[in-house]
Design an enzyme around this catalytic site. Structure first.
Site, PDB file in Angstrom:
ATOM      1  N   TYR A  35       0.765  -1.144   0.014  1.00 11.82           N
ATOM      2  CA  TYR A  35      -0.029  -0.098  -0.256  1.00 11.82           C
ATOM      3  C   TYR A  35       0.934   1.209  -0.226  1.00 11.82           C
ATOM      4  O   TYR A  35       2.073   1.276   0.186  1.00 11.82           O
ATOM      5  CB  TYR A  35      -0.594  -0.083   1.343  1.00 11.82           C
ATOM      6  N   LYS A 149       6.416  -1.950   1.741  1.00 10.87           N
ATOM      7  CA  LYS A 149       5.262  -1.389   2.382  1.00 10.87           C
ATOM      8  C   LYS A 149       4.143  -2.237   2.382  1.00 10.87           C
ATOM      9  O   LYS A 149       3.314  -2.017   1.242  1.00 10.87           O
ATOM     10  CB  LYS A 149       5.202  -0.016   1.798  1.00 10.87           C
ATOM     11  N   GLU A 181      12.937   2.585  13.808  1.00 14.97           N
ATOM     12  CA  GLU A 181      12.023   3.581  13.128  1.00 14.97           C
ATOM     13  C   GLU A 181      10.855   3.658  14.178  1.00 14.97           C
ATOM     14  O   GLU A 181      10.783   3.228  15.480  1.00 14.97           O
ATOM     15  CB  GLU A 181      11.617   3.343  11.893  1.00 14.97           C
ATOM     16  N   LEU A 205      11.414   1.364   6.633  1.00  9.29           N
ATOM     17  CA  LEU A 205      10.957   1.777   5.497  1.00  9.29           C
ATOM     18  C   LEU A 205      11.497   3.018   4.965  1.00  9.29           C
ATOM     19  O   LEU A 205      11.764   4.043   5.799  1.00  9.29           O
ATOM     20  CB  LEU A 205       9.155   2.106   5.958  1.00  9.29           C
TER      21      LEU A 205
END
Length: 290
Positions: A35, A149, A181, A205
């Protein structure tokens, strides 16, 4: 937030009331899909090409074949805003799955990918952008391909919920004490005038806004160092911040109930915020007060 009426599916458009979800859908049954979330300001996409490029990197990484090119996908997404007469601040959620087929772990043959995208209004969170947000730390228990993702976000969801239940905005994730993250954003530490963040490996990411933060830092003459830092290092940080398409450049004012410096957004963070707003052509009336 209400969903705009026109939905993009594959290479056409339909009203949201006509959209039917097949029960044998690999995104629903396996999380077998990817996505993107794309920010909109004043009816215009921000970093559209970067998101489309990452979309195709993700589909290639999980071996999903799209029947459209990058150029065609970009055109469809632009049409989506036009058909919805979108002129405000918002976001587009875009999802691609391996398709609908009888449930089997093995990839189905000859099955087209399922693609859809929809538009939502989303105002800028200027209050939090101005004041900063509290965060917590959580152990990073995700898989080792976080650069994709993908739809497999349950660990992220649980971490974000834990943060919410503790009255915080985000959860800073770490592997054996090394910060990677956040649950839905990239994270940075400022120390001695330098910005530190985890290298762009498979464990994080590669955020589109993260790439812009690096660009802004270089333009400001602030060293941007892709070097891991630890949870213990946070206590000595001069500033902390996070970034994402929906959070923009967000100051972190505390971690696990411990203030970062004086508990206020720092100067480098404010400079990055200003650079972001100029890059995104955010109107003067909607700017952060520094």
């Amino acid at each position: 937030m209400s969903v705009y009426p026109i939905i993009m599916t594959q290479s056409s458009f339909t009203h949201r009331d006509n959209l039917k979800y097949p029960y044998e859908e690999r995104g629903l049954q396996f999380g077998d899909g990817i996505y993107e979330v794309i920010r909109i300001y004043n009816g215009e996409y921000y970093l559209l090409q970067e998101h489309v490029d990452r979309l195709f990197r993700s589909t290639a990484a999980v071996k999903i074949n799209l029947d459209v090119t990058k150029e065609e996908m970009t055109h469809l997404l632009l049409q989506l805003l036009e058909r919805n007469k979108m002129t405000e601040d918002g976001k587009v959620y875009l999802q691609v799955t391996r398709g609908s087929a009888p449930r089997d772990h093995v990839f189905p043959e000859g099955v087209p990918a399922n693609v859809y995208a929809y538009v939502q209004d989303l105002e800028r969170n200027t209050e939090k952008i101005n004041t900063g947000v509290p965060t917590i730390t959580q152990r990073d228990v995700r898989w080792e391909n976080c650069y994709i993702k993908s739809l497999n976000l349950l660990p992220n969801v649980l971490a974000k919920q834990e943060a919410k239940e503790k009255g915080c905005y985000e959860a800073i994730l770490h592997r054996d004490g090394i910060v990677t993250e956040c649950s839905s954003s990239n994270v940075y530490m400022v120390k001695d005038g330098k910005i530190y963040t985890h290298p762009a490996t498979n464990n994080i990411l590669h955020g589109c806004v993260r790439m812009r933060v690096e660009k802004f830092a270089n333009e400001l003459g602030v060293p941007f160092i892709e070097q891991s830092f630890s949870v213990e290092d946070i206590a000595d940080a001069d500033e902390m911040l996070l970034s994402s398409s929906t959070s923009e450049v967000m100051p972190i004012i505390s971690v696990d109930n411990v203030k970062i410096a004086d508990g206020k957004p720092g100067n480098i963070t404010k400079q990055l915020q200003q650079a972001y707003m100029e890059d995104a052509n955010i109107s003067e009336a909607n700017k952060v007060e520094n």
